[in-house]
Write a protein that holds these residues in place. Structure first.
Motif, PDB file in Angstrom:
ATOM      1  N   SER A  34       0.885  -1.048  -0.042  1.00  0.00           N
ATOM      2  CA  SER A  34       0.144   0.069   0.020  1.00  0.00           C
ATOM      3  C   SER A  34       0.892   1.367  -0.129  1.00  0.00           C
ATOM      4  CB  SER A  34      -0.998   0.132   1.365  1.00  0.00           C
ATOM      5  OG  SER A  34      -2.017  -1.073   1.206  1.00  0.00           O
ATOM      6  N   CYS A  35       0.290   2.370  -0.446  1.00  0.00           N
ATOM      7  CA  CYS A  35       1.042   3.643  -0.379  1.00  0.00           C
ATOM      8  C   CYS A  35       1.100   4.294   1.259  1.00  0.00           C
ATOM      9  CB  CYS A  35       0.154   4.608  -1.462  1.00  0.00           C
ATOM     10  SG  CYS A  35       0.710   6.331  -1.563  1.00  0.00           S
ATOM     11  N   ARG A  36       2.082   4.809   1.422  1.00  0.00           N
ATOM     12  CA  ARG A  36       2.349   5.388   2.795  1.00  0.00           C
ATOM     13  C   ARG A  36       1.946   6.652   2.665  1.00  0.00           C
ATOM     14  NH1 ARG A  36       7.500   2.928   2.189  1.00  0.00           N
ATOM     15  NH2 ARG A  36       8.436   4.936   2.084  1.00  0.00           N
ATOM     16  N   GLU A  39       4.220   9.129   0.936  1.00  0.00           N
ATOM     17  CA  GLU A  39       4.329   9.043  -0.509  1.00  0.00           C
ATOM     18  C   GLU A  39       3.355   9.600  -1.183  1.00  0.00           C
ATOM     19  OE1 GLU A  39       6.797   4.727  -0.793  1.00  0.00           O
ATOM     20  OE2 GLU A  39       4.817   4.622  -0.254  1.00  0.00           O
ATOM     21  N   LEU A  40       2.515  10.550  -0.665  1.00  0.00           N
ATOM     22  CA  LEU A  40       1.404  11.229  -1.432  1.00  0.00           C
ATOM     23  C   LEU A  40       2.017  11.826  -2.592  1.00  0.00           C
ATOM     24  CD1 LEU A  40      -1.481  11.878  -1.699  1.00  0.00           C
ATOM     25  CD2 LEU A  40      -1.274  13.715  -0.047  1.00  0.00           C
ATOM     26  N   TRP A  43       2.812   9.509  -5.422  1.00  0.00           N
ATOM     27  CA  TRP A  43       1.444   9.255  -6.177  1.00  0.00           C
ATOM     28  C   TRP A  43       0.713  10.150  -6.878  1.00  0.00           C
ATOM     29  CZ3 TRP A  43      -3.508  11.493  -5.738  1.00  0.00           C
ATOM     30  CH2 TRP A  43      -4.549  10.893  -6.328  1.00  0.00           C
ATOM     31  N   PHE A  77      -5.264   5.496   1.402  1.00  0.00           N
ATOM     32  CA  PHE A  77      -3.661   4.955   1.540  1.00  0.00           C
ATOM     33  C   PHE A  77      -3.858   3.217   1.804  1.00  0.00           C
ATOM     34  CE2 PHE A  77      -2.926   9.315   3.157  1.00  0.00           C
ATOM     35  CZ  PHE A  77      -1.747   9.451   2.049  1.00  0.00           C
ATOM     36  N   THR A  80      -4.840   2.117  -1.947  1.00  0.00           N
ATOM     37  CA  THR A  80      -3.949   2.600  -3.048  1.00  0.00           C
ATOM     38  C   THR A  80      -2.721   1.612  -3.242  1.00  0.00           C
ATOM     39  OG1 THR A  80      -4.555   4.948  -2.977  1.00  0.00           O
ATOM     40  CG2 THR A  80      -2.389   4.317  -4.238  1.00  0.00           C
ATOM     41  N   PHE A  82       0.817   0.084  -4.509  1.00  0.00           N
ATOM     42  CA  PHE A  82       2.126   0.471  -5.448  1.00  0.00           C
ATOM     43  C   PHE A  82       2.736  -0.745  -5.889  1.00  0.00           C
ATOM     44  CE2 PHE A  82       3.277   4.794  -3.576  1.00  0.00           C
ATOM     45  CZ  PHE A  82       2.352   5.333  -4.467  1.00  0.00           C
ATOM     46  N   CYS A  84       6.260  -2.326  -6.697  1.00  0.00           N
ATOM     47  CA  CYS A  84       7.566  -1.779  -6.390  1.00  0.00           C
ATOM     48  C   CYS A  84       8.594  -2.594  -6.803  1.00  0.00           C
ATOM     49  CB  CYS A  84       7.857  -1.484  -4.909  1.00  0.00           C
ATOM     50  SG  CYS A  84       6.849  -0.405  -3.941  1.00  0.00           S
ATOM     51  N   PRO A  90       8.343   2.645  -6.057  1.00  0.00           N
ATOM     52  CA  PRO A  90       6.816   2.410  -6.931  1.00  0.00           C
ATOM     53  C   PRO A  90       7.216   2.657  -8.280  1.00  0.00           C
ATOM     54  CG  PRO A  90       6.510   3.918  -4.868  1.00  0.00           C
ATOM     55  CD  PRO A  90       8.004   3.915  -5.026  1.00  0.00           C
ATOM     56  N   THR A  93       0.721   1.822 -10.201  1.00  0.00           N
ATOM     57  CA  THR A  93      -0.303   1.786  -9.055  1.00  0.00           C
ATOM     58  C   THR A  93      -1.730   2.037  -9.654  1.00  0.00           C
ATOM     59  OG1 THR A  93      -0.980   3.722  -7.393  1.00  0.00           O
ATOM     60  CG2 THR A  93      -0.466   4.642  -9.371  1.00  0.00           C
TER      61      THR A  93
END
Length: 214
Positions: A34-36, A39-40, A43, A77, A80, A82, A84, A90, A93
């Motif tokens: 998942s996106c942290r 890391e917005l 994204w 989050f 979403t 990623f 990697c 990433p 997505t």
């Protein structure tokens, strides 16, 4: 017209049932998570192929995030995903999201250009689609003719092109887009595209809103 000249037009698609024959697994050299929250910014840049475009649309991405996900950031989050590389960077997505709290959508599907053609996008979409239950269908998405490669992939998974006029504040440009898709897609893929009438209940739902959440 070359690929860089394809206009930015609206295409809408719907999947009533998953085609399990399209599913595949992620190549072993990649991982998924998942996106942290930190890391917005990453994204927001993912949909764009160059830094200049990402900077140009930074305001748009920020506004979209606020309009669509405000108050539900934790869920955003978590949903979403990623893909990697070995360095945990990433490179692709996607997420599924209940737009307007009314219907399920696939959003922000993107594989960075240098990683295309390795089966990453198909594997990522496989993971996303398998998270959905039968009761979550139909599933919708918005795309554009420049994403003709993704449209082929969506079609493989069971998505059909939607006919109709306006969906919310956006015009459905399918009639204008079909000749573009025919030009850029291999003939055998274009001929497999399905077009269906938009369900009235979906049309009624989306036409209630003056913002875009998918």
């Amino acid at each position: 017209m070359n690929e860089e000249e394809i206009p930015d037009k609206n295409i809408f698609m719907m999947c009533e049932a998953l085609n399990c024959d399209a599913l595949t697994e992620l190549p072993a050299s990649y991982s998924i998570r998942s996106c942290r929250p930190d890391e917005l910014g990453i994204w927001k840049m993912m949909p764009f192929d160059d830094a200049d475009s990402a900077k140009e649309y930074e305001g748009f991405m920020s506004n979209y995030f606020t309009t669509t996900y405000s108050g539900k950031e934790e869920l955003f989050f978590a949903k979403t995903l990623f893909v990697c590389d070995r360095q945990n960077k990433p490179i692709a997505t996607c997420l599924d999201w209940k737009a307007y709290d009314e219907f399920n959508t696939i959003q922000w599907f993107k594989v960075l250009k240098k990683y295309e053609g390795q089966g990453i996008g198909r594997a990522l979409l496989s993971i996303i689609m398998q998270r959905l239950e039968m009761c979550d269908y139909p599933v919708y998405l918005h795309t554009q003719p420049s994403s003709f490669r993704a449209i082929k992939l969506y079609s493989d998974f069971g998505f059909s092109l939607l006919s109709g006029d306006n969906f919310g504040i956006r015009k459905n440009d399918l009639d204008e887009c079909l000749p573009i898709l025919e030009k850029f897609m291999p003939k055998k893929y274009f001929q497999k595209l399905r077009i269906i009438n938009v369900p009235k209940e979906f049309e009624d739902m989306v036409n209630k809103y003056d913002t875009n959440q998918f």
